[in-house]
Design a protein around this motif. Sequence first.
Motif, PDB file in Angstrom:
ATOM      1  N   SER A  88     -37.022  11.280 -20.380  1.00 15.64           N
ATOM      2  CA  SER A  88     -38.087  11.189 -19.295  1.00 15.64           C
ATOM      3  C   SER A  88     -38.079   9.639 -18.668  1.00 15.64           C
ATOM      4  N   TRP A  89     -38.677   8.955 -19.992  1.00 16.42           N
ATOM      5  CA  TRP A  89     -38.839   7.516 -19.374  1.00 16.42           C
ATOM      6  C   TRP A  89     -37.540   6.708 -19.236  1.00 16.42           C
ATOM      7  N   ALA A  90     -36.638   7.095 -19.918  1.00 13.22           N
ATOM      8  CA  ALA A  90     -35.316   6.425 -19.739  1.00 13.22           C
ATOM      9  C   ALA A  90     -34.693   6.822 -18.344  1.00 13.22           C
ATOM     10  N   ALA A  91     -35.018   8.127 -17.932  1.00  9.58           N
ATOM     11  CA  ALA A  91     -34.416   8.511 -16.706  1.00  9.58           C
ATOM     12  C   ALA A  91     -35.066   7.729 -15.393  1.00  9.58           C
ATOM     13  N   GLY A  92     -36.515   7.299 -15.709  1.00  6.49           N
ATOM     14  CA  GLY A  92     -37.288   6.774 -14.813  1.00  6.49           C
ATOM     15  C   GLY A  92     -36.899   5.129 -14.755  1.00  6.49           C
ATOM     16  N   ASN A  93     -36.007   4.546 -15.616  1.00  2.52           N
ATOM     17  CA  ASN A  93     -35.547   3.224 -15.327  1.00  2.52           C
ATOM     18  C   ASN A  93     -34.402   3.000 -14.662  1.00  2.52           C
ATOM     19  N   GLY A  94     -34.079   3.974 -13.797  1.00  3.16           N
ATOM     20  CA  GLY A  94     -32.824   3.674 -12.904  1.00  3.16           C
ATOM     21  C   GLY A  94     -31.638   4.143 -13.395  1.00  3.16           C
ATOM     22  N   ASP A  95     -30.694   3.377 -13.157  1.00  3.75           N
ATOM     23  CA  ASP A  95     -29.181   3.556 -13.639  1.00  3.75           C
ATOM     24  C   ASP A  95     -28.848   4.426 -14.992  1.00  3.75           C
ATOM     25  N   ARG A  96     -28.696   5.566 -14.646  1.00  7.89           N
ATOM     26  CA  ARG A  96     -28.488   6.413 -16.169  1.00  7.89           C
ATOM     27  C   ARG A  96     -27.127   6.229 -16.915  1.00  7.89           C
ATOM     28  N   SER A  97     -26.102   5.722 -16.075  1.00  7.51           N
ATOM     29  CA  SER A  97     -24.823   5.549 -16.497  1.00  7.51           C
ATOM     30  C   SER A  97     -24.640   4.671 -17.822  1.00  7.51           C
ATOM     31  N   GLU A  98     -25.549   3.485 -17.716  1.00  5.90           N
ATOM     32  CA  GLU A  98     -25.430   2.289 -18.902  1.00  5.90           C
ATOM     33  C   GLU A  98     -26.807   2.415 -19.602  1.00  5.90           C
TER      34      GLU A  98
END
Length: 174
Positions: free
Chosen positions: A51-61
């Motif tokens: 959830s935290w990582a998804a909120g950081n924007g670009d998920r592909s990298e």
Amino acid sequence: MTISDDDEDDAPAAGPARGKNYITPEGLRRLQAEELHLLRTERPKVVEVVSWAAGNGDRSENGDYIYGKKRLRQIDGRLRFLAQRLKIAEVVDPCRQTNREQVFFGATVTYADGAGVEKTITIVGEDESDFALGRVSWVSPIARALLKAYAGDSVMIRTPTGRETITVVAIAYD
């Protein structure tokens, strides 16, 4: 007497289609504890990171997101596997064995190989076997050969190097 004898795919298979999943009470407790740990501790932590990582924007990298999703799939696969194994588990308590003179599920068996070297194994369920600890599955070749034997019996087992005769030295139920 002689007796013869891809990431979503990370979860192990549900085991042989024998219909029986014999397990000791201790083995059942371990599987239940693992399931509980994954549900209450491991999975929530991974969900939080994803959830935290998804909120950081670009998920592909985003390594945290990609690894977290992969780990989440692994956890969910393991949870499905555990649920299936626990559903078909048949608890067999070795302490309740009345015929302690013969090898059955849960027995600790000391045997001598052809060279006279003694080894001790305990016959347990498939989900709790660990050869390094002397815990062998009841469906393993050595366990199948030993089942129903008495102390003093010689049984034939198939090994990678061929057939070998072993002799039952002692049988115990803890």
